[in-house]
Scaffold this active site. Structure first.
Site, PDB file in Angstrom:
ATOM      1  N   LYS A  94       8.815  -0.492   3.771  1.00  0.00           N
ATOM      2  CA  LYS A  94       7.848   0.294   4.536  1.00  0.00           C
ATOM      3  C   LYS A  94       8.425   0.820   5.842  1.00  0.00           C
ATOM      4  CE  LYS A  94       4.404  -1.883   6.547  1.00  0.00           C
ATOM      5  NZ  LYS A  94       3.084  -2.517   6.821  1.00  0.00           N
TER       6      LYS A  94
ATOM      7  N   TYR B 228      26.390  33.754  -0.532  1.00  0.00           N
ATOM      8  CA  TYR B 228      26.687  32.339  -0.345  1.00  0.00           C
ATOM      9  C   TYR B 228      28.032  32.223   0.350  1.00  0.00           C
ATOM     10  CZ  TYR B 228      28.208  27.596  -1.096  1.00  0.00           C
ATOM     11  OH  TYR B 228      28.685  26.320  -0.889  1.00  0.00           O
TER      12      TYR B 228
ATOM     13  N   ASN C 196      32.173  41.792   8.266  1.00  0.00           N
ATOM     14  CA  ASN C 196      30.933  42.141   7.567  1.00  0.00           C
ATOM     15  C   ASN C 196      31.008  41.617   6.136  1.00  0.00           C
ATOM     16  OD1 ASN C 196      28.354  44.031   7.535  1.00  0.00           O
ATOM     17  ND2 ASN C 196      29.436  44.328   5.604  1.00  0.00           N
TER      18      ASN C 196
ATOM     19  N   ASN D 296      -7.280  -4.866  20.058  1.00  0.00           N
ATOM     20  CA  ASN D 296      -5.975  -5.510  20.156  1.00  0.00           C
ATOM     21  C   ASN D 296      -4.955  -4.783  19.277  1.00  0.00           C
ATOM     22  OD1 ASN D 296      -3.870  -7.306  20.556  1.00  0.00           O
ATOM     23  ND2 ASN D 296      -4.629  -8.748  19.011  1.00  0.00           N
TER      24      ASN D 296
ATOM     25  N   ARG E  54       0.819  -1.222   0.000  1.00  0.00           N
ATOM     26  CA  ARG E  54       0.000   0.000   0.000  1.00  0.00           C
ATOM     27  C   ARG E  54       0.848   1.266   0.000  1.00  0.00           C
ATOM     28  NH1 ARG E  54      -3.923  -0.639   4.921  1.00  0.00           N
ATOM     29  NH2 ARG E  54      -4.334   1.545   4.373  1.00  0.00           N
TER      30      ARG E  54
END
Length: 456
Positions: free
Chosen positions: A23, A349, A360, A170, A16
């Site tokens: 999974k 960057y 700075n 359960n 599924r």
């Protein structure tokens, strides 16, 4: 606590999920659901842990490498009791309590397992974990007395109307001592419509032979199984909601809690302010008094006291911001340290770099750290001033108190206190622009006079 071992069932195909990934390796808060379970059980100091595998075994083996956890193969897959029996050889010689649980129920807590195992101390041979969901759906029912003694466990399809009206369901988790677990598992048969060996029959058979079986209750969210992408998203949503509440309880301010997303290992100090739409990837540590502004993404970053980040900033792995440093909008950092009081206010960057205290970094500055083959380091000294739109071609060092003029491309070291200006000489042609405008205006007027072009 009696010696403890865990059997985790993870042999299902997980069809599924519609995924090439097993999974139980799908993540919640950045950590595979199987690892959530294993980390929880680590608090119980299990003597042994066995994961029963089937389809895509190699993925689980790779994920478990180095953790000291055994896997056992179930092939063919003949039901949950049959799956648990595949761990018998791996647990040979073990004497103690055995928990059997499911790898796709990742939120089971260690304290809940302690309560299950403690229930055996009262003379019970088997303890099962029950829950009361809002909608019992087709879960198997647990029929129990007021003291928690189980009278009957029944699958929904086999239950009477009266039994279906019971909302104690359960979860599938079960604990018994090894002296009882193995005989009970061996006694399970496949005399049912599916021809499979079902784990709940361990409790059913124990009751049939006169043993005491007890139920311990927990919340439905803790034992919610995950079988689809939708259920995975639901588990993520519940985990995030709980983590947000914890963050605020610990002294952080979340301006719009529902828009903040944490990783499983996010660490937040006190008096941290987190604005809307902030995402924490794995490996983020945030000290006291930090302000993270809107639309910031952090991963593998370490933020010291008094740091400000964002809005619209991205901190990638290896980003370190020292006390009172500042990263502003549209700044990206990767494997770089911003020293105390240093600033990179916007549009920059900073990668593979060390920036000294109170330096700075002007708008548009880039550390050019990659030549297509290798990465190189940039060092910027204390109080250095990097002008806007500068490119620092690594490897390069900018000395303390140095100034790099705006628009410079720096490919050689700059000494302390120096000014480095790298610009082409400006060329001035007097009257050129006026002549250009006159010429173009005349061409445009002529084009209008001649009418539309007749070119095909």
């Amino acid at each position: 606590m009696t010696d403890f071992a865990a059997i985790i069932l993870a042999a299902g195909k997980g069809t599924r999920m519609k995924s090439d990934l097993h999974k139980v390796l799908h993540p919640i808060a950045g950590k595979p659901m199987l690892m959530h379970l294993l980390d929880s059980f680590a608090g119980l100091s299990p003597q042994r842990t066995v994961v029963v595998v089937g389809d895509r075994r190699e993925q689980i083996d790779a994920a478990l490498e180095g953790r000291g956890i055994t896997t056992a193969m179930q092939d063919p897959q003949l039901g949950t009791a049959h799956a648990a029996l595949q761990a018998k050889d791996a647990l040979s010689g073990f004497s103690g309590n055995i928990l059997i649980c499911f790898g796709d129920c990742p939120m089971v807590e260690a304290e809940t397992v302690r309560k299950l195992t403690a229930a055996l101390d009262g003379g019970a041979k088997v303890a099962v974990l029950g829950f009361r969901p809002e909608d019992p759906l087709a879960y198997g029912r647990i029929i129990a007395q007021g003291d928690g003694t189980v009278v009957k466990m029944v699958e929904f399809k086999d239950a009477s109307e009266t039994e279906r009206a019971v909302n104690l369901c359960n979860s599938g988790l079960i604990v018994a001592h090894s002296d009882d677990m193995w005989p009970l598992l061996d006694a399970v048969d496949n005399n049912n419509a599916q021809g499979e060996y079902y784990l709940p029959d361990v409790a059913t058979n124990a009751i049939a032979r006169g043993d005491k079986v007890v139920v311990v209750e927990t919340g439905a969210d803790e034992v919610a199984g995950i079988n689809s992408r939708s259920e995975l998203a639901g588990a993520e949503q519940r985990w995030q909601a709980a983590r947000r509440e914890q963050a605020m309880a610990d002294g952080a301010t979340l301006k719009a809690p529902d828009t903040v997303f944490f990783s499983h290992d996010t660490q937040l100090g006190r008096d941290v302010t987190v604005e809307p739409h902030v995402v924490f990837g794995p490996g983020v540590k945030v000290a006291n008094g930090v302000h993270i502004k809107a639309y910031t993404h952090l991963e593998g970053a370490d933020l010291a006291t008094g740091v400000q980040v964002g809005p619209f900033a991205r901190l990638r792995p290896g980003a370190v911001l020292e006390e009172n440093s500042f990263v502003g909008n549209f700044v990206e950092m990767k494997k770089a340290t911003l020293g105390k009081g240093a600033k990179a206010s916007h549009l920059s960057y900073i990668g593979d770099a060390t920036v000294g205290a109170n330096a700075n970094i002007g708008a548009g500055t880039i550390t050019c750290n990659y030549d297509g083959y290798f990465k190189y380091h940039t060092t910027i000294g204390e109080r250095a001033f990097i002008g806007s739109n500068s490119a620092l071609v690594a490897p390069v060092t900018i000395g303390a108190d140095a100034i790099v003029a705006a628009g410079s491309t720096v490919s050689r070291d700059v000494g302390a206190g120096e000014l480095r200006m790298v610009r082409a000489e400006q060329l001035v042609k007097q009257g050129w622009a006026d002549r250009f405008h006159d010429t173009m205006k005349k061409k445009k007027a002529a084009a209008k006079k001649d009418g539309p072009s007749k070119d095909p």
